[in-house]
Design a protein around this motif. Structure first.
Motif, PDB file in Angstrom:
ATOM      1  N   GLN A  60       0.915  -1.270   0.031  1.00  0.00           N
ATOM      2  CA  GLN A  60      -0.014   0.034  -0.145  1.00  0.00           C
ATOM      3  C   GLN A  60       0.787   1.088   0.008  1.00  0.00           C
ATOM      4  O   GLN A  60       0.664   2.074  -0.735  1.00  0.00           O
ATOM      5  CB  GLN A  60      -0.723   0.102   1.329  1.00  0.00           C
ATOM      6  N   MET A  61       1.837   1.174   0.880  1.00  0.00           N
ATOM      7  CA  MET A  61       2.646   2.397   0.981  1.00  0.00           C
ATOM      8  C   MET A  61       3.443   2.723  -0.212  1.00  0.00           C
ATOM      9  O   MET A  61       3.538   3.637  -0.838  1.00  0.00           O
ATOM     10  CB  MET A  61       3.645   2.386   2.192  1.00  0.00           C
ATOM     11  N   LEU A  62       3.902   1.554  -0.891  1.00  0.00           N
ATOM     12  CA  LEU A  62       4.842   1.718  -2.154  1.00  0.00           C
ATOM     13  C   LEU A  62       4.048   2.362  -3.251  1.00  0.00           C
ATOM     14  O   LEU A  62       4.590   2.911  -4.123  1.00  0.00           O
ATOM     15  CB  LEU A  62       5.613   0.656  -2.655  1.00  0.00           C
ATOM     16  N   SER A  63       2.669   2.094  -3.230  1.00  0.00           N
ATOM     17  CA  SER A  63       1.917   2.317  -4.142  1.00  0.00           C
ATOM     18  C   SER A  63       1.360   3.966  -4.448  1.00  0.00           C
ATOM     19  O   SER A  63       0.836   4.633  -5.079  1.00  0.00           O
ATOM     20  CB  SER A  63       0.570   1.609  -4.248  1.00  0.00           C
ATOM     21  N   GLN A  64       1.867   4.604  -3.143  1.00  0.00           N
ATOM     22  CA  GLN A  64       1.516   6.025  -3.114  1.00  0.00           C
ATOM     23  C   GLN A  64       2.349   6.804  -4.256  1.00  0.00           C
ATOM     24  O   GLN A  64       3.380   6.242  -4.659  1.00  0.00           O
ATOM     25  CB  GLN A  64       2.024   6.691  -1.672  1.00  0.00           C
ATOM     26  N   LYS A  65       1.871   8.048  -4.640  1.00  0.00           N
ATOM     27  CA  LYS A  65       2.714   8.912  -5.516  1.00  0.00           C
ATOM     28  C   LYS A  65       3.908   9.445  -4.902  1.00  0.00           C
ATOM     29  O   LYS A  65       4.776   9.303  -5.573  1.00  0.00           O
ATOM     30  CB  LYS A  65       1.936   9.784  -6.026  1.00  0.00           C
ATOM     31  N   GLU A  66       3.994   9.580  -3.602  1.00  0.00           N
ATOM     32  CA  GLU A  66       5.123  10.263  -3.021  1.00  0.00           C
ATOM     33  C   GLU A  66       5.344   9.225  -1.710  1.00  0.00           C
ATOM     34  O   GLU A  66       4.744   8.840  -1.074  1.00  0.00           O
ATOM     35  CB  GLU A  66       4.781  11.601  -2.346  1.00  0.00           C
ATOM     36  N   LEU A  67       6.867   8.874  -1.705  1.00  0.00           N
ATOM     37  CA  LEU A  67       7.212   8.123  -0.758  1.00  0.00           C
ATOM     38  C   LEU A  67       8.016   8.737   0.355  1.00  0.00           C
ATOM     39  O   LEU A  67       8.553   9.905   0.176  1.00  0.00           O
ATOM     40  CB  LEU A  67       8.024   6.912  -1.396  1.00  0.00           C
ATOM     41  N   PRO A  68       8.156   8.225   1.527  1.00  0.00           N
ATOM     42  CA  PRO A  68       8.881   8.884   2.841  1.00  0.00           C
ATOM     43  C   PRO A  68      10.198   8.720   2.308  1.00  0.00           C
ATOM     44  O   PRO A  68      10.521   7.757   1.382  1.00  0.00           O
ATOM     45  CB  PRO A  68       8.543   8.004   3.778  1.00  0.00           C
ATOM     46  N   THR A  69      11.090   9.431   2.730  1.00  0.00           N
ATOM     47  CA  THR A  69      12.588   8.979   2.474  1.00  0.00           C
ATOM     48  C   THR A  69      13.353   8.355   3.646  1.00  0.00           C
ATOM     49  O   THR A  69      14.420   7.645   3.579  1.00  0.00           O
ATOM     50  CB  THR A  69      13.318  10.262   2.657  1.00  0.00           C
ATOM     51  N   ALA A  70      12.386   8.027   4.753  1.00  0.00           N
ATOM     52  CA  ALA A  70      12.859   7.072   5.785  1.00  0.00           C
ATOM     53  C   ALA A  70      11.805   6.667   6.409  1.00  0.00           C
ATOM     54  O   ALA A  70      10.531   7.209   6.591  1.00  0.00           O
ATOM     55  CB  ALA A  70      13.779   8.108   6.876  1.00  0.00           C
ATOM     56  N   ILE A  71      11.940   5.529   6.912  1.00  0.00           N
ATOM     57  CA  ILE A  71      10.923   4.695   7.813  1.00  0.00           C
ATOM     58  C   ILE A  71      11.412   4.333   9.266  1.00  0.00           C
ATOM     59  O   ILE A  71      12.557   3.668   9.335  1.00  0.00           O
ATOM     60  CB  ILE A  71      10.198   3.481   7.142  1.00  0.00           C
ATOM     61  N   PHE A  72      10.494   4.692  10.083  1.00  0.00           N
ATOM     62  CA  PHE A  72      11.105   4.200  11.636  1.00  0.00           C
ATOM     63  C   PHE A  72      10.053   2.937  11.856  1.00  0.00           C
ATOM     64  O   PHE A  72       8.937   3.226  11.752  1.00  0.00           O
ATOM     65  CB  PHE A  72      10.770   5.284  12.496  1.00  0.00           C
ATOM     66  N   CYS A  73      10.981   1.918  12.461  1.00  0.00           N
ATOM     67  CA  CYS A  73      10.141   0.798  12.763  1.00  0.00           C
ATOM     68  C   CYS A  73      10.191   0.705  14.155  1.00  0.00           C
ATOM     69  O   CYS A  73      11.098   0.815  14.902  1.00  0.00           O
ATOM     70  CB  CYS A  73      10.695  -0.513  12.177  1.00  0.00           C
ATOM     71  N   MET A  74       9.216   0.166  14.794  1.00  0.00           N
ATOM     72  CA  MET A  74       9.188  -0.123  16.335  1.00  0.00           C
ATOM     73  C   MET A  74      10.025  -0.940  17.038  1.00  0.00           C
ATOM     74  O   MET A  74      10.634  -0.777  18.082  1.00  0.00           O
ATOM     75  CB  MET A  74       7.743  -0.492  16.762  1.00  0.00           C
ATOM     76  N   GLU A  75      10.515  -2.110  16.164  1.00  0.00           N
ATOM     77  CA  GLU A  75      11.532  -3.189  16.531  1.00  0.00           C
ATOM     78  C   GLU A  75      12.345  -3.659  15.493  1.00  0.00           C
ATOM     79  O   GLU A  75      11.878  -3.539  14.184  1.00  0.00           O
ATOM     80  CB  GLU A  75      10.581  -4.397  17.108  1.00  0.00           C
ATOM     81  N   ASP A  76      13.339  -3.962  15.827  1.00  0.00           N
ATOM     82  CA  ASP A  76      14.318  -4.286  14.692  1.00  0.00           C
ATOM     83  C   ASP A  76      13.611  -5.550  13.609  1.00  0.00           C
ATOM     84  O   ASP A  76      13.945  -5.462  12.542  1.00  0.00           O
ATOM     85  CB  ASP A  76      15.399  -4.793  15.300  1.00  0.00           C
ATOM     86  N   PHE A  77      12.970  -6.375  14.536  1.00  0.00           N
ATOM     87  CA  PHE A  77      12.672  -7.486  13.601  1.00  0.00           C
ATOM     88  C   PHE A  77      11.363  -7.017  12.648  1.00  0.00           C
ATOM     89  O   PHE A  77      11.654  -7.684  11.272  1.00  0.00           O
ATOM     90  CB  PHE A  77      12.050  -8.810  14.436  1.00  0.00           C
ATOM     91  N   LEU A  78      10.674  -6.061  12.705  1.00  0.00           N
ATOM     92  CA  LEU A  78       9.928  -5.402  11.826  1.00  0.00           C
ATOM     93  C   LEU A  78      10.681  -4.680  10.614  1.00  0.00           C
ATOM     94  O   LEU A  78      10.403  -4.831   9.383  1.00  0.00           O
ATOM     95  CB  LEU A  78       9.222  -4.384  12.244  1.00  0.00           C
ATOM     96  N   ALA A  79      11.880  -4.116  11.101  1.00  0.00           N
ATOM     97  CA  ALA A  79      12.611  -3.526  10.280  1.00  0.00           C
ATOM     98  C   ALA A  79      13.438  -4.423   9.289  1.00  0.00           C
ATOM     99  O   ALA A  79      13.391  -3.960   8.108  1.00  0.00           O
ATOM    100  CB  ALA A  79      13.816  -2.576  11.087  1.00  0.00           C
ATOM    101  N   ILE A  80      13.715  -5.563   9.742  1.00  0.00           N
ATOM    102  CA  ILE A  80      14.244  -6.512   8.945  1.00  0.00           C
ATOM    103  C   ILE A  80      13.387  -7.241   7.981  1.00  0.00           C
ATOM    104  O   ILE A  80      13.628  -7.253   6.781  1.00  0.00           O
ATOM    105  CB  ILE A  80      14.947  -7.742   9.857  1.00  0.00           C
ATOM    106  N   GLU A  81      12.201  -7.462   8.282  1.00  0.00           N
ATOM    107  CA  GLU A  81      11.366  -7.721   7.457  1.00  0.00           C
ATOM    108  C   GLU A  81      10.808  -6.725   6.427  1.00  0.00           C
ATOM    109  O   GLU A  81      10.898  -6.937   5.247  1.00  0.00           O
ATOM    110  CB  GLU A  81       9.701  -8.152   8.163  1.00  0.00           C
ATOM    111  N   LEU A  82      10.902  -5.299   6.863  1.00  0.00           N
ATOM    112  CA  LEU A  82      10.667  -4.314   5.879  1.00  0.00           C
ATOM    113  C   LEU A  82      11.834  -4.421   4.678  1.00  0.00           C
ATOM    114  O   LEU A  82      11.460  -4.126   3.723  1.00  0.00           O
ATOM    115  CB  LEU A  82      10.443  -2.980   6.840  1.00  0.00           C
ATOM    116  N   ILE A  83      13.028  -4.384   5.206  1.00  0.00           N
ATOM    117  CA  ILE A  83      14.183  -4.289   4.266  1.00  0.00           C
ATOM    118  C   ILE A  83      13.982  -5.389   3.297  1.00  0.00           C
ATOM    119  O   ILE A  83      14.105  -5.404   2.101  1.00  0.00           O
ATOM    120  CB  ILE A  83      15.406  -4.426   5.418  1.00  0.00           C
ATOM    121  N   ARG A  84      13.684  -6.654   4.231  1.00  0.00           N
ATOM    122  CA  ARG A  84      13.610  -7.760   3.060  1.00  0.00           C
ATOM    123  C   ARG A  84      12.520  -7.499   1.870  1.00  0.00           C
ATOM    124  O   ARG A  84      12.638  -7.980   0.753  1.00  0.00           O
ATOM    125  CB  ARG A  84      13.172  -8.899   3.904  1.00  0.00           C
TER     126      ARG A  84
END
Lengths: 337, 337
Positions: B235-259
């Motif tokens: 959903q997020m990636l389908s936006q016209k404008e994207l954030p330049t950075a994303i903050f994740c509550m926990e590392d493991f969320l970030a790891i999934e996000l990066i993946r």
DNA sequence: ATGAAAGCGCTAACAA
DNA sequence: TTGTTAGCGCTTTCAT
């Protein structure tokens, strides 16, 4: 709500001797159904639980075993073993034993063991991965039973649970060949010579079976740490011709490899496929997730405790080698066919 | 080489009573230097070690504490806590306690605790992360001391060691802003409401401080599992404008996000920067390695045991919150300035 | 089928 | 300053 009922209290309440209560608790013969029921009723009502501490004293046992980690090994390398721990715990509970978490260290020739081991306050020990000789002899003088889970050595006098790493390596490389790969690199280290020998032999066997040569320009078996990894990978990438796939001795090497390849702009698996052995937790979490040969850590843990219990109870027992040909197909290997 | 020397043997060999030996072993006053030396010599020569089992019986204590994992939590999510365990172990050894590894499970409303806890064969318990209410009340009826390490709840009647996650979140987001980011997404879940509240408040505070708006199109706080992660990121990636950075509550969320971002061909940090909280083992092993705010697991473990020991020894004690503003700069955040 | 009593290896109150 | 003694809560031998 007094919580410290003893066997005496129960005996009194049921109008029997504590011997009778003890017999019933331990399921011994020779108690009439009538008194058995009477006593069990009291136990039920009072929710009485005998305490282990008296038994410990009487039997001169602590009813605990310790799993002993090598303190000097980085936690990351131990990821594989945390999975084993759950199997150990489960099996300990089955035997009504507690599992204590513990560690040893060996710096130089200074061996350090925790007090509860030195004081023989555990009935037996589980080690994960090969242990140094000084430790083995120390354990022998302490005369404490121990089992080494995932041992790679060739000591025949020890009790061990081994995985068949020759088969695991063969399985991995054979899979690559099945997927059409003909140029297969090797990355490993010789920290554990017997382990290395097994793995190399499996790699070689798979190549030979398909009449593939061993190309030394893609063969690196002296990886030490992150730096040497980078150096060797750098060397490999500077070759004119690259392998289409690389087999790594352990998942954690593969993870470093993938990290480094990506850093260099090499795509996995489009440019190079990667496969390994172990199936540690994070192998499914990285991108691309790692295709690998799983080592059955459930079996590893379960059998280790079984053997240890035999040793503790002075029963005849023997080491075990578990078969290891379970390939976990994920994203890091590309099919060329 | 008989190994089972008792205090009686020592007393006999030194020609004193076992009381004397006991007093010396426990460093009590009122023994002449002469006999003390005599006895210590015998102890030295014989290498006598008193066994804990008698003390256990006498003191009605087991001199062990258990660290209790939630069986239903996947091992991967527990990665953070394995690091804590080493601190727990170290501190336990300092108190001459053993640390037993243990777990509970709660399926539906069926709570299962291991026998050694139910039988009160441990002196106290350490839990990692918030525990369910049924468990809390069960522990109260069992009347067994416990400390929750890394609790996020707002129970004031419990003994806990908390990290300041509001500060951690603020630190992370503030760092992004410092690096020139103005469009900062949020990824989290509401599994632990109090945790969520803290983190969100830190995120918000950092934004507000720099007069940045909260853009809801980059805000996802209902992540459940891998599937929902993918959906939301999609959903997020389908936006016209994207954030330049994303903050994740926990590392493991970030790891999934990066993946997931990598899978979609989005480069981290060139296209999007990622930051999180925890600093689990694998955060340094993935590519790109994760910039994150470390939670001091050493302190978390140490203080937990300290408090638990106070509880066991009926000493006055109190919960602790540790400060958490230690940012670990790695590769996942790009500087825009 | 049940009970009395000794003992596992320590600690500590009490006596000397 | 040191020794005697009675437990701690169980198990088990030996009587009955």
């Amino acid at each position: 709500m007094k919580n410290n009922l003893t066997i005496n209290d129960i005996a009194e309440m049921a109008n029997v001797s504590k011997t009778t209560v003890s017999f019933i608790l331990n399921g011994k013969e020779g108690i009439s159904e009538k008194t058995r029921k009477k006593v069990l009723d009291v136990i039920e009502q009072t929710n009485y639980k005998p305490t282990l501490n008296s038994k410990r004293l009487y039997f001169q046992k602590s009813f605990t075993v310790a799993v002993v980690f090598d303190k000097s090994v980085p936690v990351f390398d131990n990821l594989f073993y945390f999975a084993v721990m759950n199997a150990l715990l489960k099996r300990c509970m089955h035997y009504n034993y507690s599992l204590i978490y513990s560690e040893f260290s060996l710096v130089g020739d200074e061996l350090t063991l925790p007090d509860n081991i030195l004081d023989k306050d555990v009935d037996g020990l589980i080690f994960l991965k090969d242990i140094p000789l000084v430790l083995i002899s120390k354990l022998h003088t302490l005369n404490i039973p121990f089992v080494i889970a995932d041992d790679h050595s060739e000591h025949t006098s020890l009790y061990t649970v081994k995985a068949d790493y020759q088969l695991a390596a063969y399985t991995a490389v054979h899979y690559l060949i099945q997927q059409g790969h003909r140029h297969i690199g090797f990355i490993g280290n010789m920290n554990l010579p017997a382990f290395y020998t097994q793995v190399f032999s499996g790699y070689q066997k798979a190549l030979k079976e398909s009449d593939l040569p061993l190309d030394l320009s893609w063969f690196f078996d002296k990886i030490q740490d992150r730096d040497t990894t980078e150096t060797y990978i750098g060397q490999m990438l500077s070759q004119k011709e690259l392998p289409t796939a690389i087999f790594c001795m352990e998942d954690f090497l593969a993870i470093e490899l993938i990290r480094y390849l990506q850093k260099q702009g090499v795509r996995v698996p489009q440019d190079i496929s990667v496969i390994a052995i172990d199936d540690i937790i994070i192998s499914s979490q990285i991108y691309p997730s790692l295709t690998t040969v799983a080592i059955n850590n459930e079996e590893l843990g379960t059998y280790s405790i079984d053997i240890l219990m035999d040793l503790i109870n002075k029963k005849e027992t023997h080491s075990i080698t578990i078969s290891s040909n379970n390939i976990v197909v994920r994203e890091s290997v590309r099919s060329l066919i």
